[in-house]
Every structure is written in structure tokens, then in C-alpha cells.
Design a protein around this motif. Structure first.
Motif, PDB file in Angstrom:
ATOM      1  N   ALA A 271      -1.172  14.445  -2.608  1.00 21.35           N
ATOM      2  CA  ALA A 271      -2.134  13.947  -1.393  1.00 21.35           C
ATOM      3  C   ALA A 271      -2.136  12.346  -1.907  1.00 21.35           C
ATOM      4  O   ALA A 271      -2.395  11.218  -0.937  1.00 21.35           O
ATOM      5  CB  ALA A 271      -3.444  14.662  -1.448  1.00 21.35           C
ATOM      6  N   GLY A 272      -2.574  11.736  -3.259  1.00 20.71           N
ATOM      7  CA  GLY A 272      -2.085  10.228  -3.356  1.00 20.71           C
ATOM      8  C   GLY A 272      -1.065  10.340  -3.475  1.00 20.71           C
ATOM      9  O   GLY A 272      -1.559   8.770  -3.048  1.00 20.71           O
ATOM     10  N   LEU A 273      -0.292  10.662  -3.793  1.00 16.27           N
ATOM     11  CA  LEU A 273       0.927   9.883  -3.108  1.00 16.27           C
ATOM     12  C   LEU A 273       1.072   9.738  -2.241  1.00 16.27           C
ATOM     13  O   LEU A 273       1.913   8.145  -1.074  1.00 16.27           O
ATOM     14  CB  LEU A 273       2.214  10.980  -3.659  1.00 16.27           C
ATOM     15  CG  LEU A 273       4.175  10.540  -3.991  1.00 16.27           C
ATOM     16  CD1 LEU A 273       4.029   9.316  -4.868  1.00 16.27           C
ATOM     17  CD2 LEU A 273       4.470  11.629  -4.473  1.00 16.27           C
ATOM     18  N   ALA A 274       1.202  10.770  -1.168  1.00 17.92           N
ATOM     19  CA  ALA A 274       1.003  10.076   0.535  1.00 17.92           C
ATOM     20  C   ALA A 274       0.496   8.817   1.032  1.00 17.92           C
ATOM     21  O   ALA A 274       0.557   8.714   2.124  1.00 17.92           O
ATOM     22  CB  ALA A 274       1.102  11.335   1.509  1.00 17.92           C
ATOM     23  N   ASN A 275      -1.051   8.874   0.603  1.00 16.22           N
ATOM     24  CA  ASN A 275      -1.818   8.057   0.953  1.00 16.22           C
ATOM     25  C   ASN A 275      -1.281   6.298   0.473  1.00 16.22           C
ATOM     26  O   ASN A 275      -0.927   5.571   1.503  1.00 16.22           O
ATOM     27  CB  ASN A 275      -3.097   7.884   0.346  1.00 16.22           C
ATOM     28  CG  ASN A 275      -3.696   9.118   0.731  1.00 16.22           C
ATOM     29  OD1 ASN A 275      -3.855   9.175   2.296  1.00 16.22           O
ATOM     30  ND2 ASN A 275      -4.770   9.436   0.020  1.00 16.22           N
ATOM     31  N   PHE A 276      -0.465   6.655  -1.168  1.00 13.72           N
ATOM     32  CA  PHE A 276       0.151   5.492  -1.040  1.00 13.72           C
ATOM     33  C   PHE A 276       1.463   5.042  -0.675  1.00 13.72           C
ATOM     34  O   PHE A 276       2.158   3.926  -0.264  1.00 13.72           O
ATOM     35  CB  PHE A 276       0.963   5.654  -2.422  1.00 13.72           C
ATOM     36  CG  PHE A 276       1.633   4.654  -3.140  1.00 13.72           C
ATOM     37  CD1 PHE A 276       1.136   3.207  -3.837  1.00 13.72           C
ATOM     38  CD2 PHE A 276       2.704   4.576  -3.422  1.00 13.72           C
ATOM     39  CE1 PHE A 276       1.436   2.091  -4.096  1.00 13.72           C
ATOM     40  CE2 PHE A 276       3.167   3.595  -3.848  1.00 13.72           C
ATOM     41  CZ  PHE A 276       2.965   2.238  -4.390  1.00 13.72           C
ATOM     42  N   ALA A 277       1.788   6.289  -0.632  1.00 10.13           N
ATOM     43  CA  ALA A 277       3.436   5.815   0.700  1.00 10.13           C
ATOM     44  C   ALA A 277       2.868   5.200   2.576  1.00 10.13           C
ATOM     45  O   ALA A 277       3.927   4.526   2.602  1.00 10.13           O
ATOM     46  CB  ALA A 277       4.371   7.293   1.137  1.00 10.13           C
ATOM     47  N   MET A 278       1.669   5.969   2.460  1.00  8.89           N
ATOM     48  CA  MET A 278       0.944   5.136   4.246  1.00  8.89           C
ATOM     49  C   MET A 278       0.588   3.337   4.116  1.00  8.89           C
ATOM     50  O   MET A 278       1.343   3.187   4.926  1.00  8.89           O
ATOM     51  CB  MET A 278       0.720   5.972   4.423  1.00  8.89           C
ATOM     52  CG  MET A 278       0.189   7.689   5.066  1.00  8.89           C
ATOM     53  SD  MET A 278       1.490   7.229   6.184  1.00  8.89           S
ATOM     54  CE  MET A 278       0.767   6.351   7.610  1.00  8.89           C
ATOM     55  N   ASP A 279       0.712   3.132   2.935  1.00  7.25           N
ATOM     56  CA  ASP A 279       0.431   2.147   2.342  1.00  7.25           C
ATOM     57  C   ASP A 279       1.556   1.141   2.357  1.00  7.25           C
ATOM     58  O   ASP A 279       1.546  -0.050   2.681  1.00  7.25           O
ATOM     59  CB  ASP A 279      -0.503   1.532   1.401  1.00  7.25           C
ATOM     60  CG  ASP A 279      -2.030   1.733   1.090  1.00  7.25           C
ATOM     61  OD1 ASP A 279      -2.647   1.635   2.672  1.00  7.25           O
ATOM     62  OD2 ASP A 279      -2.895   2.214   0.405  1.00  7.25           O
ATOM     63  N   LEU A 280       2.498   1.817   2.478  1.00  9.30           N
ATOM     64  CA  LEU A 280       3.872   1.036   1.970  1.00  9.30           C
ATOM     65  C   LEU A 280       4.264   1.089   3.645  1.00  9.30           C
ATOM     66  O   LEU A 280       4.921  -0.017   3.663  1.00  9.30           O
ATOM     67  CB  LEU A 280       4.549   1.928   0.895  1.00  9.30           C
ATOM     68  CG  LEU A 280       4.846   1.968  -0.367  1.00  9.30           C
ATOM     69  CD1 LEU A 280       5.765   2.838  -1.195  1.00  9.30           C
ATOM     70  CD2 LEU A 280       5.214   0.064  -0.788  1.00  9.30           C
ATOM     71  N   ILE A 281       4.645   1.992   4.623  1.00  7.84           N
ATOM     72  CA  ILE A 281       4.645   1.779   5.815  1.00  7.84           C
ATOM     73  C   ILE A 281       4.359   0.987   6.334  1.00  7.84           C
ATOM     74  O   ILE A 281       4.803   0.340   7.274  1.00  7.84           O
ATOM     75  CB  ILE A 281       4.287   3.077   5.888  1.00  7.84           C
ATOM     76  CG1 ILE A 281       5.673   4.373   5.206  1.00  7.84           C
ATOM     77  CG2 ILE A 281       4.670   3.516   7.583  1.00  7.84           C
ATOM     78  CD1 ILE A 281       5.027   5.453   5.881  1.00  7.84           C
ATOM     79  N   LYS A 282       2.920   0.305   6.108  1.00  2.91           N
ATOM     80  CA  LYS A 282       1.872  -0.304   7.063  1.00  2.91           C
ATOM     81  C   LYS A 282       2.672  -1.783   6.023  1.00  2.91           C
ATOM     82  O   LYS A 282       1.759  -3.005   7.025  1.00  2.91           O
ATOM     83  CB  LYS A 282       0.366  -0.269   6.738  1.00  2.91           C
ATOM     84  CG  LYS A 282       0.362   1.287   7.282  1.00  2.91           C
ATOM     85  CD  LYS A 282      -1.296   1.296   7.135  1.00  2.91           C
ATOM     86  CE  LYS A 282      -1.920   2.402   7.869  1.00  2.91           C
ATOM     87  NZ  LYS A 282      -3.013   2.692   7.759  1.00  2.91           N
ATOM     88  N   LEU A 283       3.378  -1.552   5.145  1.00  9.08           N
ATOM     89  CA  LEU A 283       2.871  -2.903   4.557  1.00  9.08           C
ATOM     90  C   LEU A 283       3.903  -4.295   4.952  1.00  9.08           C
ATOM     91  O   LEU A 283       3.493  -5.865   5.099  1.00  9.08           O
ATOM     92  CB  LEU A 283       4.175  -3.064   3.689  1.00  9.08           C
ATOM     93  CG  LEU A 283       4.060  -3.986   2.161  1.00  9.08           C
ATOM     94  CD1 LEU A 283       2.557  -4.491   1.420  1.00  9.08           C
ATOM     95  CD2 LEU A 283       4.776  -4.033   1.208  1.00  9.08           C
TER      96      LEU A 283
END
Length: 73
Positions: free
Chosen positions: A47-59
Motif C-alpha cells: 500500500a505504501g508502494l502504491a501511494n509512492f507510485a501515485m506521487d510519481l504519476i502526479k510528478l
């Protein structure tokens, strides 16, 4: 008059393109993290990895907004 900053957009464009590549990587990580968290709900790190990935998507959007805000009109 605060929205006329084409120079900031043009200067930020190369950095946004690099951020788009990171965004694609983030999307792949998000899909893998979502699949893993559905298969094994006890894996809280997914779940933490998925949240980090969402931050990368919004970058890319964050990068362009930052550049546009730095350049005065």
C-alpha cells in the motif's frame, strides 16, 4: 494577469518530459502494488508502494506548475 507565463512553461517542458517517464514507471509500480495488495492483504508495504507510485504519476503536473510559478510575467 497571473496566468501569462509561457516562458516558465517552455523552460519546464524538458523537465516535465523526464517526469513523464517517471510517471510511467510509477504507473507500473502502482499496478503491481495494487495486484500484490489484493493477493496478500497482509502486505502493508504494498500500500505504501502504491501511494509512492501515485506521487510519481502526479510528478509532471507538479514540475510544470513549479516552473510556471517561478517565472514572473
Amino acid at each position: 494577469m497571473g496566468d501569462c507565463r509561457p516562458l516558465g512553461f517552455l523552460l519546464g517542458l524538458p523537465f516535465a518530459l523526464v517526469a513523464v517517464v517517471l510517471s510511467v514507471v510509477g504507473a507500473v509500480i502502482w499496478v503491481l502494488g495494487t495486484i500484490l495488495s489484493c493477493l496478500c492483504p497482509c502486505c502493508i508495504c504494498c500500500a505504501g508502494l502504491a501511494n509512492f507510485a501515485m506521487d510519481l504519476i502526479k510528478l509532471p503536473v507538479k514540475v510544470l506548475r513549479w516552473f510556471i510559478d517561478q517565472i514572473p510575467c
